[in-house]
Design a protein around this motif. Structure first.
Motif, short mmCIF file in Angstrom:
data_model
loop_
_atom_site.label_atom_id
_atom_site.label_comp_id
_atom_site.label_asym_id
_atom_site.label_seq_id
_atom_site.Cartn_x
_atom_site.Cartn_y
_atom_site.Cartn_z
N ALA A 168 -3.32 4.06 3.12
CA ALA A 168 -3.15 4.73 4.41
C ALA A 168 -2.97 6.22 4.16
CB ALA A 168 -1.96 4.15 5.14
N PRO A 169 -3.57 7.07 4.99
CA PRO A 169 -3.47 8.53 4.78
C PRO A 169 -2.04 9.03 4.60
CG PRO A 169 -5.10 8.08 6.47
CD PRO A 169 -4.44 6.76 6.13
N ARG A 170 -1.09 8.52 5.36
CA ARG A 170 0.30 9.01 5.25
C ARG A 170 0.98 8.54 3.96
NH1 ARG A 170 0.17 4.69 8.26
NH2 ARG A 170 1.81 3.14 8.31
N GLU A 171 0.38 7.57 3.24
CA GLU A 171 0.98 7.05 2.02
C GLU A 171 0.32 7.62 0.75
OE1 GLU A 171 0.70 2.80 2.31
OE2 GLU A 171 1.99 2.72 4.07
N ARG A 172 -0.64 8.49 0.91
CA ARG A 172 -1.36 9.04 -0.25
C ARG A 172 -0.48 9.97 -1.06
NH1 ARG A 172 -7.29 10.62 2.26
NH2 ARG A 172 -7.85 8.50 2.89
N MET A 173 -0.53 9.77 -2.38
CA MET A 173 0.17 10.64 -3.32
C MET A 173 -0.87 11.51 -4.02
SD MET A 173 3.35 9.75 -3.03
CE MET A 173 4.05 10.53 -4.44
N ASN A 174 -0.69 12.82 -3.94
CA ASN A 174 -1.65 13.76 -4.50
C ASN A 174 -1.88 13.48 -5.98
OD1 ASN A 174 -3.42 15.86 -4.63
ND2 ASN A 174 -1.89 17.46 -4.47
#
Length: 124
Positions: A33-39
């Motif tokens: 999910a976009p809000r859970e992405r880690m750079n």
């Protein structure tokens, strides 16, 4: 070229290829999910460079990391019914109880293949 040299070079090539394959995340691993992405990259990283370092790339949502860490692979160990991938885990005459105590699988069939064999690791 000497046969031993060819064998050693072949083994090195196989190890290198398997290492490369492990570094590429699967589609399922990249469903984050976009809000859970880690750079996972740096500003301006290309899709190709992102994937080369073992990360996922999706530039469809602005303002969030496009190059991000994949989910961990989920694996389980199974006792395969197919006799071809069996790798011997026991010795001639091993009992089912001894085999299973070692954490291995026991299938007393077919003839000519290991009956006590290591579990097969499969990705879920």
């Amino acid at each position: 070229m000497d046969l031993k040299v060819i064998c050693v070079l072949s083994a090195i090539l196989l190890v290198a290829l398997s290492t490369l394959a492990e570094g590429v995340p699967t589609r399922c691993q990249c469903k984050v999910a976009p809000r859970e992405r880690m750079n996972c990259g740096y500003p301006g990283i290309s899709a190709g460079e992102c994937r080369r370092i073992g990360c996922c790339f999706n530039a469809s949502v602005p303002g969030i990391p496009w190059c991000f860490a994949p989910k961990a692979k989920r694996v389980r160990k199974i006792c395969a019914d197919d006799s071809h991938p069996r790798i011997n885990c026991g010795y001639p005459g091993i009992s089912a109880q001894e085999c299973e105590r070692k954490g291995c699988c026991f299938r007393p069939r077919p003839a000519g293949v290991p009956w006590c064999f290591y579990r097969l690791v499969v990705e879920e």
